[in-house]
Design a protein around this motif. Structure first.
Motif, PDB file in Angstrom:
ATOM      1  N   SER A   1      89.381 140.086 -50.336  1.00 28.00           N
ATOM      2  CA  SER A   1      90.566 140.359 -50.205  1.00 28.00           C
ATOM      3  C   SER A   1      91.344 139.555 -51.177  1.00 28.00           C
ATOM      4  O   SER A   1      91.508 139.360 -52.273  1.00 28.00           O
ATOM      5  N   VAL A   2      93.261 141.144 -50.898  1.00 31.61           N
ATOM      6  CA  VAL A   2      93.997 139.959 -51.771  1.00 31.61           C
ATOM      7  C   VAL A   2      95.126 139.661 -51.440  1.00 31.61           C
ATOM      8  O   VAL A   2      95.467 140.044 -50.091  1.00 31.61           O
ATOM      9  N   VAL A   3      95.329 137.831 -52.188  1.00 29.06           N
ATOM     10  CA  VAL A   3      96.639 137.893 -51.620  1.00 29.06           C
ATOM     11  C   VAL A   3      97.313 137.270 -52.285  1.00 29.06           C
ATOM     12  O   VAL A   3      96.735 137.212 -53.862  1.00 29.06           O
ATOM     13  N   GLN A   4      98.871 137.337 -52.117  1.00 30.38           N
ATOM     14  CA  GLN A   4      99.500 136.746 -52.935  1.00 30.38           C
ATOM     15  C   GLN A   4     100.078 135.109 -52.368  1.00 30.38           C
ATOM     16  O   GLN A   4     100.390 134.881 -51.377  1.00 30.38           O
ATOM     17  N   VAL A   5     100.456 134.587 -53.147  1.00 25.55           N
ATOM     18  CA  VAL A   5     100.779 133.295 -52.928  1.00 25.55           C
ATOM     19  C   VAL A   5     101.764 132.666 -53.865  1.00 25.55           C
ATOM     20  O   VAL A   5     102.148 133.152 -55.521  1.00 25.55           O
ATOM     21  N   SER A   6     102.939 131.802 -52.578  1.00 20.38           N
ATOM     22  CA  SER A   6     103.914 131.193 -54.486  1.00 20.38           C
ATOM     23  C   SER A   6     104.047 129.872 -53.719  1.00 20.38           C
ATOM     24  O   SER A   6     103.525 129.577 -52.661  1.00 20.38           O
ATOM     25  N   GLY A   7     104.381 128.772 -54.775  1.00 18.34           N
ATOM     26  CA  GLY A   7     104.169 126.989 -54.808  1.00 18.34           C
ATOM     27  C   GLY A   7     105.035 126.874 -56.436  1.00 18.34           C
ATOM     28  O   GLY A   7     104.747 127.202 -56.917  1.00 18.34           O
ATOM     29  N   MET A   8     104.137 125.955 -56.060  1.00 19.08           N
ATOM     30  CA  MET A   8     104.075 125.321 -57.347  1.00 19.08           C
ATOM     31  C   MET A   8     103.224 124.624 -58.221  1.00 19.08           C
ATOM     32  O   MET A   8     101.985 124.384 -57.208  1.00 19.08           O
ATOM     33  N   VAL A   9     103.028 125.096 -59.308  1.00 19.01           N
ATOM     34  CA  VAL A   9     102.084 124.288 -60.042  1.00 19.01           C
ATOM     35  C   VAL A   9     101.994 123.648 -60.392  1.00 19.01           C
ATOM     36  O   VAL A   9     102.486 122.680 -61.255  1.00 19.01           O
ATOM     37  N   ILE A  10     100.284 122.663 -60.492  1.00 14.53           N
ATOM     38  CA  ILE A  10     100.425 121.409 -60.473  1.00 14.53           C
ATOM     39  C   ILE A  10      98.800 120.927 -61.241  1.00 14.53           C
ATOM     40  O   ILE A  10      98.328 121.589 -60.883  1.00 14.53           O
ATOM     41  N   SER A  11      98.861 119.864 -61.456  1.00 17.39           N
ATOM     42  CA  SER A  11      97.570 120.035 -61.924  1.00 17.39           C
ATOM     43  C   SER A  11      96.569 118.688 -61.021  1.00 17.39           C
ATOM     44  O   SER A  11      96.863 118.711 -60.185  1.00 17.39           O
ATOM     45  N   ARG A  12      95.413 119.768 -61.687  1.00 15.61           N
ATOM     46  CA  ARG A  12      94.455 118.861 -60.383  1.00 15.61           C
ATOM     47  C   ARG A  12      94.940 117.741 -60.010  1.00 15.61           C
ATOM     48  O   ARG A  12      94.527 116.812 -61.286  1.00 15.61           O
ATOM     49  N   PRO A  13      94.475 116.950 -59.428  1.00 17.95           N
ATOM     50  CA  PRO A  13      94.136 115.126 -59.583  1.00 17.95           C
ATOM     51  C   PRO A  13      92.487 115.381 -60.442  1.00 17.95           C
ATOM     52  O   PRO A  13      91.669 115.688 -60.442  1.00 17.95           O
ATOM     53  N   PRO A  14      93.236 114.143 -60.890  1.00 12.36           N
ATOM     54  CA  PRO A  14      92.037 113.299 -61.845  1.00 12.36           C
ATOM     55  C   PRO A  14      90.961 113.347 -60.912  1.00 12.36           C
ATOM     56  O   PRO A  14      90.536 112.856 -60.259  1.00 12.36           O
ATOM     57  N   GLY A  15      89.840 113.576 -62.303  1.00 16.06           N
ATOM     58  CA  GLY A  15      88.877 113.815 -61.384  1.00 16.06           C
ATOM     59  C   GLY A  15      88.235 115.615 -60.939  1.00 16.06           C
ATOM     60  O   GLY A  15      87.379 115.658 -60.436  1.00 16.06           O
TER      61      GLY A  15
ATOM     62  N   LYS B   1      85.197 124.656 -67.187  1.00 12.27           N
ATOM     63  CA  LYS B   1      84.722 126.092 -67.063  1.00 12.27           C
ATOM     64  C   LYS B   1      85.647 126.960 -66.829  1.00 12.27           C
ATOM     65  O   LYS B   1      85.183 128.126 -66.963  1.00 12.27           O
ATOM     66  N   MET B   2      86.718 126.856 -66.453  1.00  9.99           N
ATOM     67  CA  MET B   2      87.666 127.475 -65.816  1.00  9.99           C
ATOM     68  C   MET B   2      88.675 127.459 -66.662  1.00  9.99           C
ATOM     69  O   MET B   2      89.056 126.749 -66.764  1.00  9.99           O
ATOM     70  N   PRO B   3      89.053 128.819 -67.240  1.00  8.69           N
ATOM     71  CA  PRO B   3      90.618 128.489 -67.898  1.00  8.69           C
ATOM     72  C   PRO B   3      92.094 127.991 -67.071  1.00  8.69           C
ATOM     73  O   PRO B   3      92.587 127.211 -67.980  1.00  8.69           O
ATOM     74  N   THR B   4      91.671 128.541 -66.425  1.00 12.39           N
ATOM     75  CA  THR B   4      92.986 127.456 -64.913  1.00 12.39           C
ATOM     76  C   THR B   4      92.053 126.098 -64.541  1.00 12.39           C
ATOM     77  O   THR B   4      93.182 125.841 -63.534  1.00 12.39           O
ATOM     78  N   GLY B   5      91.381 125.553 -65.226  1.00  9.05           N
ATOM     79  CA  GLY B   5      90.835 124.808 -64.004  1.00  9.05           C
ATOM     80  C   GLY B   5      91.259 123.281 -64.561  1.00  9.05           C
ATOM     81  O   GLY B   5      90.690 122.410 -63.926  1.00  9.05           O
ATOM     82  N   GLU B   6      92.829 123.006 -64.935  1.00  6.19           N
ATOM     83  CA  GLU B   6      93.063 122.042 -65.120  1.00  6.19           C
ATOM     84  C   GLU B   6      94.330 121.615 -64.214  1.00  6.19           C
ATOM     85  O   GLU B   6      95.335 120.799 -63.287  1.00  6.19           O
ATOM     86  N   ILE B   7      94.695 123.487 -62.935  1.00  6.72           N
ATOM     87  CA  ILE B   7      95.737 123.234 -62.647  1.00  6.72           C
ATOM     88  C   ILE B   7      95.794 123.660 -61.506  1.00  6.72           C
ATOM     89  O   ILE B   7      94.344 124.529 -60.974  1.00  6.72           O
ATOM     90  N   GLU B   8      96.150 123.256 -59.877  1.00  5.54           N
ATOM     91  CA  GLU B   8      95.584 123.942 -58.635  1.00  5.54           C
ATOM     92  C   GLU B   8      97.909 124.989 -58.827  1.00  5.54           C
ATOM     93  O   GLU B   8      98.289 124.428 -58.916  1.00  5.54           O
ATOM     94  N   ILE B   9      97.445 125.889 -57.011  1.00  5.02           N
ATOM     95  CA  ILE B   9      98.870 125.933 -56.755  1.00  5.02           C
ATOM     96  C   ILE B   9      99.439 125.309 -55.100  1.00  5.02           C
ATOM     97  O   ILE B   9      98.422 125.353 -54.615  1.00  5.02           O
ATOM     98  N   LYS B  10     100.017 124.666 -55.262  1.00  5.77           N
ATOM     99  CA  LYS B  10     100.680 124.229 -53.980  1.00  5.77           C
ATOM    100  C   LYS B  10     101.695 125.203 -53.418  1.00  5.77           C
ATOM    101  O   LYS B  10     102.717 125.610 -53.303  1.00  5.77           O
ATOM    102  N   VAL B  11     101.278 125.412 -52.038  1.00  4.75           N
ATOM    103  CA  VAL B  11     100.879 126.735 -51.256  1.00  4.75           C
ATOM    104  C   VAL B  11     102.370 126.594 -51.093  1.00  4.75           C
ATOM    105  O   VAL B  11     102.034 125.887 -49.613  1.00  4.75           O
ATOM    106  N   LYS B  12     103.294 127.307 -51.160  1.00  6.15           N
ATOM    107  CA  LYS B  12     104.808 127.721 -49.464  1.00  6.15           C
ATOM    108  C   LYS B  12     104.221 128.547 -48.753  1.00  6.15           C
ATOM    109  O   LYS B  12     104.427 128.230 -47.701  1.00  6.15           O
ATOM    110  N   SER B  13     103.959 129.705 -49.267  1.00  3.88           N
ATOM    111  CA  SER B  13     103.953 130.895 -48.622  1.00  3.88           C
ATOM    112  C   SER B  13     102.650 131.790 -49.149  1.00  3.88           C
ATOM    113  O   SER B  13     102.529 131.764 -50.226  1.00  3.88           O
ATOM    114  N   ALA B  14     102.483 132.295 -48.342  1.00  9.58           N
ATOM    115  CA  ALA B  14     101.003 133.148 -48.621  1.00  9.58           C
ATOM    116  C   ALA B  14     101.196 134.860 -47.806  1.00  9.58           C
ATOM    117  O   ALA B  14     101.890 134.297 -46.516  1.00  9.58           O
ATOM    118  N   GLN B  15     100.538 135.747 -48.954  1.00 15.17           N
ATOM    119  CA  GLN B  15     100.968 137.026 -48.127  1.00 15.17           C
ATOM    120  C   GLN B  15      99.711 137.609 -48.278  1.00 15.17           C
ATOM    121  O   GLN B  15      98.522 137.574 -49.185  1.00 15.17           O
TER     122      GLN B  15
END
Ligand code: ASP
Length: 562
Positions: A22-36, A41-55
């Protein structure tokens, strides 16, 4: 937006309930992934999004197959839902690599070498000689366009027009029926230059491939080796030799000239008679009796040729009366000439040079497949073995009527300068200025230096090839208006990318290919048209007598090919 949920619970509900793909839209804050928890292997593998809302923008319905490379699906199903198949890792990789290589080729040709990218028409007329063309009706009664099999005439006319370095990523069409690794429409990197010779074209292409070669593969070494057509046929039984492994064809006529074996004697007593062989190293160790039998059957069924196994050093004589009749002296000469080691198996055949070579050429490839299936590595998958094949004959006997001639490449190819004097007396002996580029046993390109003299072109077309010159009067006329000497080449882009990516089929490097039978399984093309839509073209379908059922099936819901 009103529909954007606020609470963490509803965000979680939307994301957890959204079906796969499915296609979802999320908004939130880009944060670093917890250590470890980083994923290198992923270009975005160091970050994740702390989601505030999703559609949920588009909920994916139940898929006809899972979009995972390891989930097996039939090719028909993949082609029917091609837009889903394109999401697979492999298709994404293949098409993105193709795009990068084409971009580099454009850069190399246009920016570094002054080529001009020019589009040529795809609504054209029939071209004599060469592949069958698709016919397109026109509104003028009895008049048809044809889809060009290549931009050959246009690229030569561009040279007459002073565009002395042309290239095009050209779509070509050939109505050649079903062949496993062909497509009715395919793409060529089409090139033509004025004032160029064979070496000029060859080094341009070597540079082009070197420049556009993917950086994650071993670099391309240039210049590519070259081999004459005669040598390719004699040693590999084909004009597109796979030079990644040996097992070359050896002429052993002299060794067996005084043989007592009847069928060899028979063959050698004929004027063109030869005895030829290939040696399968370690064949006695890796091949089974039934393998040798299936090789012999293939030779008998497809080439009408008898092939016999001989085990000069291994102590086996399956079905090989010849082996017993070969004298000791001949056996040692065979071992010396063919450098036969312990466990080597010789496959031997007798007959006219070309036929004997062709059958052994085919068996050579079959043996390589068999040995590799048993775990031997003959062809390193990381190796790209380029080869130029040159000095082709200008003409070949026509398949359907061997008394007549046809062009080995196409009728615009210039004769070899050293053989021009033979054109009027022994045209079959004339070599051409045609060159093919071969990669790992596949032809990936071909071209030639062209005839730029109208008189010579007319003679070849009318007198030697018996073609209707009226169809080419525009080209003949153009050659008379100060045509420069010119030559060119076309690379088959689909096959090249297929080899570079290691894809199992050229369909895997084309976004929307046709099926084996030339159909688009997604949209069901070609499709029928109602008679009133055919009227403006003055066309009526005459249904073959037994195809009433077929006709009505055309109006039925569509069933994909399997
Ligand atoms: N038009 C030729 C082909 O499609 C290539 C060439 O001669 O340049 O094979």
């Amino acid at each position: 937006m009103d529909s954007v949920p606020k609470s963490a619970a509803s965000v979680k509900k939307i994301l957890c309930e959204a079906p796969m793909e499915s296609v979802v839209q999320v908004s939130g804050m880009v944060i670093s992934r917890p250590p470890g928890q980083e994923n290198p292997k992923m270009p975005t593998g160091e970050i994740e999004i702390k989601v505030k809302s999703a559609q949920l923008l588009n909920a994916c319905k139940k898929l006809p197959f899972e979009i995972k490379d390891f989930v097996k699906k039939t090719e028909a199903l993949r082609l029917q839902y091609r837009y889903l198949d394109l999401r697979s890792f492999q298709m994404q990789y293949n098409l993105r690599l193709r795009s990068r290589m084409v971009m580099k080729m454009r850069e190399y040709l246009c920016n570094l070498h002054g080529f001009v990218d020019i589009e040529t028409p795809t609504l054209f007329k029939r071209t004599p000689g060469g592949a069958k063309e698709f016919v397109i009706p026109s509104r003028e009664p009895g008049k048809f366009y044809c889809l060009p099999q290549s931009p050959q005439q246009f690229k030569q006319l561009l040279m007459v027009g002073g565009l002395d370095r042309y290239f095009q990523v050209a779509r070509c069409y050939r109505d050649e029926g079903s062949r496993p690794d062909r497509q009715p429409e395919f793409t060529q990197i089409d090139i033509e230059m004025s004032f160029v010779d064979q070496i000029g074209i060859r080094s341009l292409i070597e540079g082009l491939l070197q420049y556009s070669w993917p950086s994650d593969k071993d670099p391309v070494a240039v210049p590519f080796p070259s081999m004459t057509f005669a040598e390719a046929l004699a040693s590999y039984g084909t004009d597109k030799p796979d030079t990644r492994f040996g097992m070359k064809i050896v002429d052993i006529s002299d060794v067996l000239r005084n043989t007592k074996v009847g069928f060899l004697q028979d063959a050698l007593s004929k004027p063109q008679g030869t005895v030829k062989a290939i040696c399968i190293s370690e064949g006695a160790k890796y091949l089974k009796r039934k393998d040798i039998e299936s090789l012999r059957k293939l030779a008998a069924d497809h080439f009408n040729q008898e092939v016999l196994p001989v085990f000069p050093k291994a102590n086996r004589n399956w079905n090989s009366p010849v082996a017993k009749s070969i004298m000791e002296e001949q056996r040692s000469e065979l071992i010396r000439l063919m450098e036969i080691q312990e466990d080597g198996v010789v496959l031997l055949t007798a007959g006219e040079h070309r036929k004997a070579c062709s059958v052994l050429g085919k068996l050579r490839l079959e043996c390589a497949d068999l040995l590799e299936a048993r775990g031997l590595v003959l062809r390193d998958p990381a190796l790209f073995s380029f080869l130029w094949v040159v000095d082709f004959p200008l003409f070949l006997p026509k398949e359907e009527n061997p008394g007549e001639l046809e062009s080995a490449h196409h009728p615009f190819t210039a004769p070899h300068p050293n053989d021009i004097h033979l054109l009027h007396t022994e045209p079959k002996q004339v070599r051409s200025q045609h060159y093919d580029l071969v990669l790992n046993g596949n032809e990936i390109g071909g071209g030639s230096i062209r005839i730029h003299d109208a008189e010579l072109q007319r003679y070849i077309l009318a007198t030697l090839l018996k073609e209707d010159v009226k169809l080419l009067s525009h080209l003949l006329q153009a050659l008379d208006f100060g045509a420069p000497p010119h030559g060119g080449i076309a690379l088959g882009l689909d096959r090249l990318i297929c080899l570079v990516t290691g894809a199992p089929s050229i369909r895997d490097v084309i976004a929307f290919p046709k099926s084996f039978r030339g159909h688009d399984l997604m949209s069901n093309a070609p499709d029928s048209l109602p008679p009133e839509e055919l009227k403006p073209y003055h066309i009526q379908v005459s249904w073959p007598a037994d195809s009433e059922a077929e006709k009505s099936s055309l109006n039925q819901p569509y069933h994909p090919e399997s």
